[in-house]
Scaffold this motif. Structure first.
Motif: not given
Length: 464
Positions: A247-250, A271-276, A278-285, A336-337
């Motif tokens: 969620f940083i490099a792009p 991790s959505g809940h890091k630099f994505g 979102t609140p804690l509890g979100c990841g993506w594959c 925005g990101y």
């Protein structure tokens, strides 16, 4: 028999919470209470105990998001009872998840973003394990098709987050973690060949190494694997652990090739809940193509009201985090990101410059070219006060800051570093206050030299 006499309830109903009968005694800690308590009183007890936790905003050890807009809190409340896995009962939540997967596939340059596979998870660790399982199953299918043994799979990586050690142990895979070389802080392309063989299910470079925040060279590793295939015929895939960098490099490092632009990259976790944000509890594959996710890992569930495919490790879980990820994509867009992460990167650069000026530290990573943050070590030529980075970390806790100190991984354990993450919500003003507190800590030890410094090898090593 009533729990309380009516007169007692009437007497206490308007009492101040701390003057109530409930709070005139110590609440039970390890056995369930016999009688019920007022909701307001029970809330206040739990609320007060949680004050003893650290302030999440001042936890600069964690990569995880600790600040959110008011609209995020509203949406989380509205999604409190939505079960992410029950796609028949909550079809629109499932639709939002599918849209997020497609958006991420497009962001990460999947060849056919609208026709790829992916899912939300409880975090990047679960997503990483899904990516690893797909690598293992695809490797095993190829081995059995060639009538070869599938008994000894291995996975090649650099200094990885603990979830990959868990994956290797839980799913019986040898983890070949490449030791750090002098002057290196991550896996390099030239090291790959000596660790890969016919039992290698994949190579996992990290886009944002936990220890120092820098990107491992995915494009160079891709080329190295091309050379290995030319020489040996081994076609070894890549899974990118982009827990933070995805969620940083792009947005900040568009010239870095690390994603599905590289043909060997078959899957990515983030991790959505890091630099994505979102609140804690979100990841993506997300997988490059449908064929990269083995059908055998997909389960069809029909007892919740409809036939639903699922391939996450967890089952029932809240849908709010996925809804927030979609909200962020709508709310922020690419611009925005970029603005948010650029502001974080500029604050990290400022912090690195200010810490360098203190004179007691050498900067290992200055926030440029990787994850927004700073990593430093003590100067080798000594400093007044005889303190260690563990002492600095301990001193900063007096002010409420959590700033970890820890040794680097195998072969460079003698180097102790300290690290700060700059996340959305860590302002330039907060960074300046942190610098002042670091200066004050150094000044304290100069005025009160430590005669028996904390052994760095015995210090508290913690990171996320």
């Amino acid at each position: 028999m009533p729990l309380h006499a009516r007169s007692e309830v009437s007497t206490n109903i308007n009492d101040d919470v701390y003057a109530s009968t409930d709070l005139s005694v110590v609440m039970p800690k390890y056995k369930m209470a016999i009688y019920e308590h007022s909701a307001a009183h029970a809330y206040q007890v739990v609320h007060d105990e949680l004050m003893l936790d650290g302030n999440a905003r001042m936890n600069l050890a964690t990569f995880c998001q600790t600040w959110s807009e008011p609209e995020v809190h509203k949406l989380m409340d509205e999604c409190l009872d939505k079960n992410m896995i029950d796609k028949d009962e909550y079809p629109q939540t499932a639709e939002l998840e599918a849209r997020c997967v497609q958006m991420l596939a497009d962001l990460w340059h999947a060849p056919e973003a609208a026709d790829t596979m992916g899912c939300s998870t409880t975090g990047s660790s679960e997503a990483a394990m899904l990516g690893g399982l797909a690598l293992k199953w695809n490797w095993r299918k190829n081995r059995l098709a060639q009538k070869k043994s599938d008994a000894k799979p291995n996975l090649v990586c650099g200094p990885v987050q603990i979830c990959w050690h868990k994956f290797a142990r839980y799913f019986d895979v040898e983890l070949r973690q490449i030791p750090l070389e002098p002057g290196q802080i991550g896996m390099t392309a030239k090291q790959i060949a000596q660790y890969c063989d016919e039992n290698t299910i994949g190579v996992v470079p990290t886009l944002g190494v936990t220890f120092t925040l820098q990107y491992e060279p995915v494009e160079q590793i891709n080329r190295a694997l091309d050379e290995i295939q030319k020489k040996t015929g081994l076609d070894i895939p890549i899974h990118v652990d982009a827990a933070s960098g995805g969620f940083i490099a792009p947005f900040l490092h568009e010239d870095v090739k690390w994603d599905f632009q590289l043909p060997r990259v078959k899957s990515i976790n983030a991790s959505g809940h890091k630099f994505g944000l979102t609140p804690l509890g979100c990841g993506w594959c997300v997988w490059r193509e449908k064929s990269d996710l083995p059908e055998e890992l997909i389960f069809n569930v029909d007892y919740l009201g409809g036939n639903m495919p699922t391939f996450a490790l967890n089952f029932s879980r809240p849908g709010g985090q996925t809804a927030i990820q979609y909200y962020n994509f709508l709310r922020l867009g690419r611009e925005g990101y970029r603005k948010i992460h650029q502001a974080c990167a500029e604050t990290a650069k400022f912090l690195a410059e200010e810490i360098r000026k203190i004179g007691a530290f050498d900067i290992v990573y200055d926030g440029i070219g990787g994850i927004p943050g700073v990593c430093w070590t003590l100067k080798k030529n000594g400093h007044p006060g005889n303190f260690t980075l563990y002492d600095i970390a301990d001193r900063l806790r007096v002010r409420g800051w959590q700033v970890p100190a820890y040794p680097l991984p195998k072969n460079r354990e003698d180097i102790i570093v300290q690290r700060v993450l700059i996340r959305h919500g860590v302002s330039r003003d907060l960074a300046k206050i942190l610098v002042d507190d670091i200066k004050a800590s150094v000044g304290f030890f100069k005025g009160h030299p430590i005669t028996t410094p904390l052994n760095e090898k015995e210090g508290t090593s913690y990171h996320h």
